[in-house]
Motif scaffolding. Sequence first.
Motif, PDB file in Angstrom:
ATOM      1  N   VAL A  41       0.830  -1.069   0.094  1.00 44.12           N
ATOM      2  CA  VAL A  41       0.029  -0.121   0.117  1.00 44.12           C
ATOM      3  C   VAL A  41       0.786   1.432   0.097  1.00 44.12           C
ATOM      4  CG1 VAL A  41      -1.667   1.035   1.183  1.00 44.12           C
ATOM      5  CG2 VAL A  41      -1.982  -1.011   1.060  1.00 44.12           C
ATOM      6  N   LEU A  42       1.951   1.238   0.871  1.00 43.41           N
ATOM      7  CA  LEU A  42       2.774   2.353   0.748  1.00 43.41           C
ATOM      8  C   LEU A  42       3.646   2.591  -0.424  1.00 43.41           C
ATOM      9  CD1 LEU A  42       4.389   1.882   4.415  1.00 43.41           C
ATOM     10  CD2 LEU A  42       2.487   3.504   3.732  1.00 43.41           C
ATOM     11  N   ILE A  43       3.988   1.631  -0.797  1.00 46.43           N
ATOM     12  CA  ILE A  43       4.688   1.612  -2.338  1.00 46.43           C
ATOM     13  C   ILE A  43       3.854   1.991  -3.450  1.00 46.43           C
ATOM     14  CG2 ILE A  43       5.854   0.319  -4.214  1.00 46.43           C
ATOM     15  CD1 ILE A  43       6.634  -1.692  -2.192  1.00 46.43           C
ATOM     16  N   THR A  44       2.531   1.852  -3.563  1.00 46.20           N
ATOM     17  CA  THR A  44       1.586   1.972  -4.580  1.00 46.20           C
ATOM     18  C   THR A  44       1.157   3.443  -4.153  1.00 46.20           C
ATOM     19  OG1 THR A  44       0.835  -0.147  -4.660  1.00 46.20           O
ATOM     20  CG2 THR A  44      -0.636   1.379  -5.564  1.00 46.20           C
ATOM     21  N   GLY A  45       0.765   3.857  -3.070  1.00 48.43           N
ATOM     22  CA  GLY A  45       0.522   5.120  -2.546  1.00 48.43           C
ATOM     23  C   GLY A  45       1.617   6.158  -2.937  1.00 48.43           C
ATOM     24  N   PHE A  46       2.844   5.963  -2.554  1.00 44.19           N
ATOM     25  CA  PHE A  46       4.107   6.752  -3.139  1.00 44.19           C
ATOM     26  C   PHE A  46       3.857   6.872  -4.702  1.00 44.19           C
ATOM     27  CE2 PHE A  46       8.307   7.701  -4.176  1.00 44.19           C
ATOM     28  CZ  PHE A  46       8.676   8.745  -3.373  1.00 44.19           C
ATOM     29  N   GLY A  47       3.599   6.044  -5.428  1.00 50.19           N
ATOM     30  CA  GLY A  47       3.758   5.985  -6.805  1.00 50.19           C
ATOM     31  C   GLY A  47       2.716   7.013  -7.449  1.00 50.19           C
ATOM     32  N   ILE A  48       1.440   6.992  -6.717  1.00 46.56           N
ATOM     33  CA  ILE A  48       0.190   7.596  -6.989  1.00 46.56           C
ATOM     34  C   ILE A  48       0.360   8.914  -6.851  1.00 46.56           C
ATOM     35  CG2 ILE A  48      -2.213   7.886  -6.544  1.00 46.56           C
ATOM     36  CD1 ILE A  48      -2.531   4.959  -6.478  1.00 46.56           C
ATOM     37  N   TYR A  49       0.848   9.153  -5.449  1.00 41.10           N
ATOM     38  CA  TYR A  49       1.232  10.362  -4.983  1.00 41.10           C
ATOM     39  C   TYR A  49       2.218  11.504  -5.841  1.00 41.10           C
ATOM     40  CZ  TYR A  49       2.773  14.231  -1.760  1.00 41.10           C
ATOM     41  OH  TYR A  49       2.938  15.538  -1.066  1.00 41.10           O
ATOM     42  N   GLU A  50       3.153  10.532  -6.195  1.00 41.10           N
ATOM     43  CA  GLU A  50       4.392  11.453  -6.949  1.00 41.10           C
ATOM     44  C   GLU A  50       3.767  11.679  -8.464  1.00 41.10           C
ATOM     45  OE1 GLU A  50       7.301  12.481  -6.336  1.00 41.10           O
ATOM     46  OE2 GLU A  50       6.741  12.151  -4.146  1.00 41.10           O
ATOM     47  N   THR A  51       2.922  10.840  -8.921  1.00 41.88           N
ATOM     48  CA  THR A  51       2.196  11.212 -10.281  1.00 41.88           C
ATOM     49  C   THR A  51       1.457  12.381 -10.454  1.00 41.88           C
ATOM     50  OG1 THR A  51       2.245   8.745 -10.840  1.00 41.88           O
ATOM     51  CG2 THR A  51       0.961  10.217 -11.969  1.00 41.88           C
ATOM     52  N   ILE A  52       0.544  12.304  -9.287  1.00 46.12           N
ATOM     53  CA  ILE A  52      -0.156  13.678  -9.320  1.00 46.12           C
ATOM     54  C   ILE A  52       0.263  14.763  -8.714  1.00 46.12           C
ATOM     55  CG2 ILE A  52      -2.329  14.352  -7.748  1.00 46.12           C
ATOM     56  CD1 ILE A  52      -3.061  11.515  -7.636  1.00 46.12           C
ATOM     57  N   LYS A  53       1.427  14.664  -7.775  1.00 55.23           N
ATOM     58  CA  LYS A  53       1.922  15.921  -7.508  1.00 55.23           C
ATOM     59  C   LYS A  53       2.857  16.586  -8.797  1.00 55.23           C
ATOM     60  CE  LYS A  53       6.144  15.706  -5.427  1.00 55.23           C
ATOM     61  NZ  LYS A  53       7.192  15.390  -4.409  1.00 55.23           N
ATOM     62  N   TYR A  54       3.746  15.388  -9.653  1.00 55.57           N
ATOM     63  CA  TYR A  54       4.388  15.837 -10.541  1.00 55.57           C
ATOM     64  C   TYR A  54       3.451  16.715 -11.584  1.00 55.57           C
ATOM     65  CZ  TYR A  54       7.909  15.844 -14.327  1.00 55.57           C
ATOM     66  OH  TYR A  54       8.650  16.046 -15.425  1.00 55.57           O
ATOM     67  N   LEU A  55       2.205  16.084 -11.758  1.00 60.58           N
ATOM     68  CA  LEU A  55       1.239  16.694 -12.681  1.00 60.58           C
ATOM     69  C   LEU A  55       0.917  18.079 -12.435  1.00 60.58           C
ATOM     70  CD1 LEU A  55      -1.173  13.859 -13.990  1.00 60.58           C
ATOM     71  CD2 LEU A  55       0.324  15.292 -15.506  1.00 60.58           C
ATOM     72  N   LYS A  56       0.632  18.238 -11.046  1.00 60.30           N
ATOM     73  CA  LYS A  56       0.209  19.532 -10.688  1.00 60.30           C
ATOM     74  C   LYS A  56       1.471  20.511 -10.744  1.00 60.30           C
ATOM     75  CE  LYS A  56      -2.076  22.107  -7.081  1.00 60.30           C
ATOM     76  NZ  LYS A  56      -3.317  22.167  -6.360  1.00 60.30           N
ATOM     77  N   ILE A  57       2.783  20.003 -10.343  1.00 59.03           N
ATOM     78  CA  ILE A  57       3.858  21.051 -10.534  1.00 59.03           C
ATOM     79  C   ILE A  57       4.048  21.313 -12.370  1.00 59.03           C
ATOM     80  CG2 ILE A  57       6.499  21.294 -10.403  1.00 59.03           C
ATOM     81  CD1 ILE A  57       6.168  19.652  -7.902  1.00 59.03           C
ATOM     82  N   LYS A  58       3.818  20.316 -12.856  1.00 56.07           N
ATOM     83  CA  LYS A  58       4.104  20.585 -14.363  1.00 56.07           C
ATOM     84  C   LYS A  58       3.059  21.504 -14.923  1.00 56.07           C
ATOM     85  CE  LYS A  58       4.497  17.720 -18.479  1.00 56.07           C
ATOM     86  NZ  LYS A  58       4.265  16.499 -19.030  1.00 56.07           N
TER      87      LYS A  58
END
Length: 151
Positions: A41-58
């Motif tokens: 759950v933590l691994i998957t959550g980190f991947g999802i979090y980073e994707t959304i964060k990167y999209l928002k920053i981009k």
Amino acid sequence: MKNYTLPIRFGIVTSACLIAYFLILALMGLHTNVFYSLFNVLITGFGIYETIKYLKIKGPDTFEYGTGFVAGLVTGGIATFIFTLFFAFYSTELAPGFLEELSTKWAKEYENFEAIVFLVVATMGFVTSLVLTLSFMQLFKPSNNLKSGRG
């Protein structure tokens, strides 16, 4: 398809991390203990979090709830799909006795035990992806609140 490139990449990387974690557990002989799968759950959550964060920053001006939500679901879905395929390959080809070792009671009572395990792994991954995406979007969604103190 261009909108899905980033989530697909993050999904592949997330699945690689899930596979690496599983193989590390297998090397230590801990892969039959279901408790350790909670770290997935933590691994998957980190991947999802980073994707959304990167999209928002981009693209902070073009970022919307829908784009972040879809990106999170695609990332988690790709990661789950690839990991489930690996898990099925591992448990049927690389370590045929793994499923019986995982649960001796179930393996004896149910005729299609392998299919049940694969379905459970996939379902847990997709549900985890959905719940985490909904949770993380609460952090990243654009606010509709008015700025107070200006007027």
